[in-house]
Design a protein around this motif. Structure first.
Motif, PDB file in Angstrom:
ATOM      1  N   GLU A  48      30.457  13.535  18.606  1.00  0.00           N
ATOM      2  CA  GLU A  48      29.929  13.319  19.952  1.00  0.00           C
ATOM      3  C   GLU A  48      29.508  14.637  20.596  1.00  0.00           C
ATOM      4  OE1 GLU A  48      32.306   9.401  21.553  1.00  0.00           O
ATOM      5  OE2 GLU A  48      33.446  11.276  21.351  1.00  0.00           O
ATOM      6  N   LEU A  49      30.288  15.698  20.375  1.00  0.00           N
ATOM      7  CA  LEU A  49      29.935  17.009  20.925  1.00  0.00           C
ATOM      8  C   LEU A  49      28.625  17.515  20.320  1.00  0.00           C
ATOM      9  CD1 LEU A  49      33.440  18.718  21.036  1.00  0.00           C
ATOM     10  CD2 LEU A  49      32.058  18.009  22.989  1.00  0.00           C
ATOM     11  N   LEU A  50      28.474  17.334  19.011  1.00  0.00           N
ATOM     12  CA  LEU A  50      27.229  17.756  18.357  1.00  0.00           C
ATOM     13  C   LEU A  50      26.050  16.934  18.866  1.00  0.00           C
ATOM     14  CD1 LEU A  50      28.486  18.343  14.710  1.00  0.00           C
ATOM     15  CD2 LEU A  50      27.733  20.075  16.365  1.00  0.00           C
ATOM     16  N   ALA A  51      26.255  15.650  19.060  1.00  0.00           N
ATOM     17  CA  ALA A  51      25.181  14.804  19.598  1.00  0.00           C
ATOM     18  C   ALA A  51      24.795  15.253  21.001  1.00  0.00           C
ATOM     19  CB  ALA A  51      25.618  13.343  19.604  1.00  0.00           C
ATOM     20  N   LEU A  52      25.779  15.572  21.830  1.00  0.00           N
ATOM     21  CA  LEU A  52      25.484  16.075  23.169  1.00  0.00           C
ATOM     22  C   LEU A  52      24.699  17.378  23.108  1.00  0.00           C
ATOM     23  CD1 LEU A  52      28.846  15.407  25.052  1.00  0.00           C
ATOM     24  CD2 LEU A  52      26.634  14.390  25.575  1.00  0.00           C
ATOM     25  N   TYR A  53      25.059  18.240  22.180  1.00  0.00           N
ATOM     26  CA  TYR A  53      24.380  19.526  22.032  1.00  0.00           C
ATOM     27  C   TYR A  53      22.929  19.338  21.589  1.00  0.00           C
ATOM     28  CZ  TYR A  53      23.237  24.154  20.231  1.00  0.00           C
ATOM     29  OH  TYR A  53      22.618  25.345  19.984  1.00  0.00           O
ATOM     30  N   PHE A  54      22.727  18.585  20.505  1.00  0.00           N
ATOM     31  CA  PHE A  54      21.386  18.460  19.944  1.00  0.00           C
ATOM     32  C   PHE A  54      20.455  17.577  20.771  1.00  0.00           C
ATOM     33  CE2 PHE A  54      23.635  19.827  16.044  1.00  0.00           C
ATOM     34  CZ  PHE A  54      22.879  20.965  15.799  1.00  0.00           C
ATOM     35  N   PHE A  55      21.000  16.595  21.453  1.00  0.00           N
ATOM     36  CA  PHE A  55      20.158  15.680  22.218  1.00  0.00           C
ATOM     37  C   PHE A  55      20.195  15.949  23.721  1.00  0.00           C
ATOM     38  CE2 PHE A  55      21.266  13.242  18.355  1.00  0.00           C
ATOM     39  CZ  PHE A  55      19.986  13.133  17.835  1.00  0.00           C
ATOM     40  N   ALA A  56      20.706  17.090  24.122  1.00  0.00           N
ATOM     41  CA  ALA A  56      20.870  17.419  25.538  1.00  0.00           C
ATOM     42  C   ALA A  56      19.588  17.267  26.358  1.00  0.00           C
ATOM     43  CB  ALA A  56      21.450  18.822  25.697  1.00  0.00           C
ATOM     44  N   PRO A  57      18.436  17.823  25.908  1.00  0.00           N
ATOM     45  CA  PRO A  57      17.247  17.680  26.747  1.00  0.00           C
ATOM     46  C   PRO A  57      16.766  16.233  26.844  1.00  0.00           C
ATOM     47  CG  PRO A  57      16.753  18.973  24.782  1.00  0.00           C
ATOM     48  CD  PRO A  57      18.203  18.683  24.769  1.00  0.00           C
ATOM     49  N   PHE A  58      16.982  15.472  25.784  1.00  0.00           N
ATOM     50  CA  PHE A  58      16.551  14.072  25.793  1.00  0.00           C
ATOM     51  C   PHE A  58      17.450  13.250  26.726  1.00  0.00           C
ATOM     52  CE2 PHE A  58      15.611  15.889  21.590  1.00  0.00           C
ATOM     53  CZ  PHE A  58      14.224  15.927  21.709  1.00  0.00           C
ATOM     54  N   ILE A  59      18.734  13.552  26.717  1.00  0.00           N
ATOM     55  CA  ILE A  59      19.661  12.885  27.630  1.00  0.00           C
ATOM     56  C   ILE A  59      19.276  13.208  29.065  1.00  0.00           C
ATOM     57  CG2 ILE A  59      22.064  12.823  28.438  1.00  0.00           C
ATOM     58  CD1 ILE A  59      22.894  13.335  25.505  1.00  0.00           C
ATOM     59  N   LEU A  60      18.928  14.470  29.316  1.00  0.00           N
ATOM     60  CA  LEU A  60      18.527  14.896  30.648  1.00  0.00           C
ATOM     61  C   LEU A  60      17.241  14.195  31.087  1.00  0.00           C
ATOM     62  CD1 LEU A  60      19.391  16.849  32.885  1.00  0.00           C
ATOM     63  CD2 LEU A  60      17.906  18.559  31.841  1.00  0.00           C
ATOM     64  N   LEU A  61      16.271  14.091  30.189  1.00  0.00           N
ATOM     65  CA  LEU A  61      15.010  13.407  30.510  1.00  0.00           C
ATOM     66  C   LEU A  61      15.241  11.932  30.808  1.00  0.00           C
ATOM     67  CD1 LEU A  61      12.547  15.008  27.936  1.00  0.00           C
ATOM     68  CD2 LEU A  61      12.547  15.302  30.423  1.00  0.00           C
ATOM     69  N   VAL A  62      16.046  11.284  30.010  1.00  0.00           N
ATOM     70  CA  VAL A  62      16.349   9.869  30.244  1.00  0.00           C
ATOM     71  C   VAL A  62      17.075   9.701  31.574  1.00  0.00           C
ATOM     72  CG1 VAL A  62      17.726   7.905  29.419  1.00  0.00           C
ATOM     73  CG2 VAL A  62      16.347   9.222  27.810  1.00  0.00           C
ATOM     74  N   TYR A  63      17.977  10.620  31.873  1.00  0.00           N
ATOM     75  CA  TYR A  63      18.700  10.541  33.136  1.00  0.00           C
ATOM     76  C   TYR A  63      17.739  10.657  34.309  1.00  0.00           C
ATOM     77  CZ  TYR A  63      21.898  11.531  36.928  1.00  0.00           C
ATOM     78  OH  TYR A  63      22.569  11.488  38.123  1.00  0.00           O
ATOM     79  N   TRP A  64      16.823  11.620  34.240  1.00  0.00           N
ATOM     80  CA  TRP A  64      15.854  11.778  35.329  1.00  0.00           C
ATOM     81  C   TRP A  64      14.909  10.581  35.420  1.00  0.00           C
ATOM     82  CZ3 TRP A  64      14.654  17.586  34.184  1.00  0.00           C
ATOM     83  CH2 TRP A  64      15.568  18.384  34.876  1.00  0.00           C
ATOM     84  N   ALA A  65      14.516  10.041  34.283  1.00  0.00           N
ATOM     85  CA  ALA A  65      13.563   8.925  34.278  1.00  0.00           C
ATOM     86  C   ALA A  65      14.212   7.615  34.733  1.00  0.00           C
ATOM     87  CB  ALA A  65      12.974   8.757  32.885  1.00  0.00           C
ATOM     88  N   LEU A  66      15.415   7.346  34.259  1.00  0.00           N
ATOM     89  CA  LEU A  66      16.048   6.054  34.528  1.00  0.00           C
ATOM     90  C   LEU A  66      17.152   6.099  35.578  1.00  0.00           C
ATOM     91  CD1 LEU A  66      16.447   4.778  30.852  1.00  0.00           C
ATOM     92  CD2 LEU A  66      14.591   4.299  32.454  1.00  0.00           C
ATOM     93  N   GLY A  67      17.656   7.266  35.860  1.00  0.00           N
ATOM     94  CA  GLY A  67      18.757   7.378  36.802  1.00  0.00           C
ATOM     95  C   GLY A  67      20.118   7.132  36.173  1.00  0.00           C
ATOM     96  N   SER A  68      20.168   6.977  34.854  1.00  0.00           N
ATOM     97  CA  SER A  68      21.447   6.829  34.161  1.00  0.00           C
ATOM     98  C   SER A  68      21.319   7.462  32.788  1.00  0.00           C
ATOM     99  CB  SER A  68      21.836   5.360  34.019  1.00  0.00           C
ATOM    100  OG  SER A  68      20.920   4.700  33.181  1.00  0.00           O
ATOM    101  N   THR A  69      22.446   7.735  32.168  1.00  0.00           N
ATOM    102  CA  THR A  69      22.424   8.355  30.854  1.00  0.00           C
ATOM    103  C   THR A  69      22.573   7.299  29.772  1.00  0.00           C
ATOM    104  OG1 THR A  69      24.796   8.716  30.868  1.00  0.00           O
ATOM    105  CG2 THR A  69      23.437  10.504  31.712  1.00  0.00           C
ATOM    106  N   PRO A  70      22.033   7.563  28.580  1.00  0.00           N
ATOM    107  CA  PRO A  70      22.196   6.598  27.501  1.00  0.00           C
ATOM    108  C   PRO A  70      23.653   6.438  27.069  1.00  0.00           C
ATOM    109  CG  PRO A  70      20.910   8.503  26.765  1.00  0.00           C
ATOM    110  CD  PRO A  70      21.201   8.688  28.205  1.00  0.00           C
ATOM    111  N   THR A  71      24.485   7.433  27.333  1.00  0.00           N
ATOM    112  CA  THR A  71      25.895   7.339  26.968  1.00  0.00           C
ATOM    113  C   THR A  71      26.703   6.621  28.038  1.00  0.00           C
ATOM    114  OG1 THR A  71      26.269   9.524  27.900  1.00  0.00           O
ATOM    115  CG2 THR A  71      25.873   9.401  25.521  1.00  0.00           C
ATOM    116  N   GLY A  72      26.105   6.371  29.191  1.00  0.00           N
ATOM    117  CA  GLY A  72      26.754   5.554  30.197  1.00  0.00           C
ATOM    118  C   GLY A  72      27.636   6.276  31.190  1.00  0.00           C
TER     119      GLY A  72
END
Length: 141
Positions: A76-100
């Motif tokens: 999970e830590l590695l996923a957070l590291y590698f997908f950090a910008p994508f998580i941030l983009l999804v958060y800004w676009a949708l207002g929530s994170t894919p991890t919940g």
């Protein structure tokens, strides 16, 4: 002096009365006394009420400890590291994170270690991607 409550303590259901007795910080002493008296009238002894309150306090203390010490797995830590910008983009676009769970939800719900881990890994991940993008753009031209 006896305070009247709306609805009156005597008219509340047993579950609500037990909640009053177990959450002593949320109620005035008069309400607690009325609730205890009504519970005794309904067959719940003072000892039973005290045992329930102690059990609830132990449960809260234990769950608080578990939440405070919960951590992400290495994957999970590695996923957070590698997908950090994508998580941030999804958060800004949708207002929530894919991890919940957002940073604030983790912190507010008592997941202190997870909050620190998430903050660290997403910050490092975003910085790494930003540096990689700069290097690619710099040496591509």
């Amino acid at each position: 002096m006896r305070t009247e409550y709306n609805p009156p303590i005597k008219e509340r259901d047993t579950k609500e009365l037990l909640s009053i007795v177990e959450n002593t910080n949320d109620w005035k002493e008069d309400a607690l006394a009325q609730a205890r008296k009504e519970l005794v009238a309904r067959g719940y002894s003072i000892q039973n009420q005290e045992n329930r309150a102690k059990s609830k306090k132990r449960y809260i203390r234990k769950t608080t400890s578990i939440k405070a010490n919960a951590t992400y797995s290495t994957k999970e830590l590695l996923a957070l590291y590698f997908f950090a910008p994508f998580i941030l983009l999804v958060y800004w676009a949708l207002g929530s994170t894919p991890t919940g769970d957002t940073f604030l939800e983790l912190k507010d719900n008592g997941y202190n270690k997870k909050w620190k881990q998430r903050l660290l890994m997403t910050t490092l991940g975003n910085l790494s991607w930003f540096l990689l993008l700069i290097l690619v753009l710099e040496y591509a031209y």
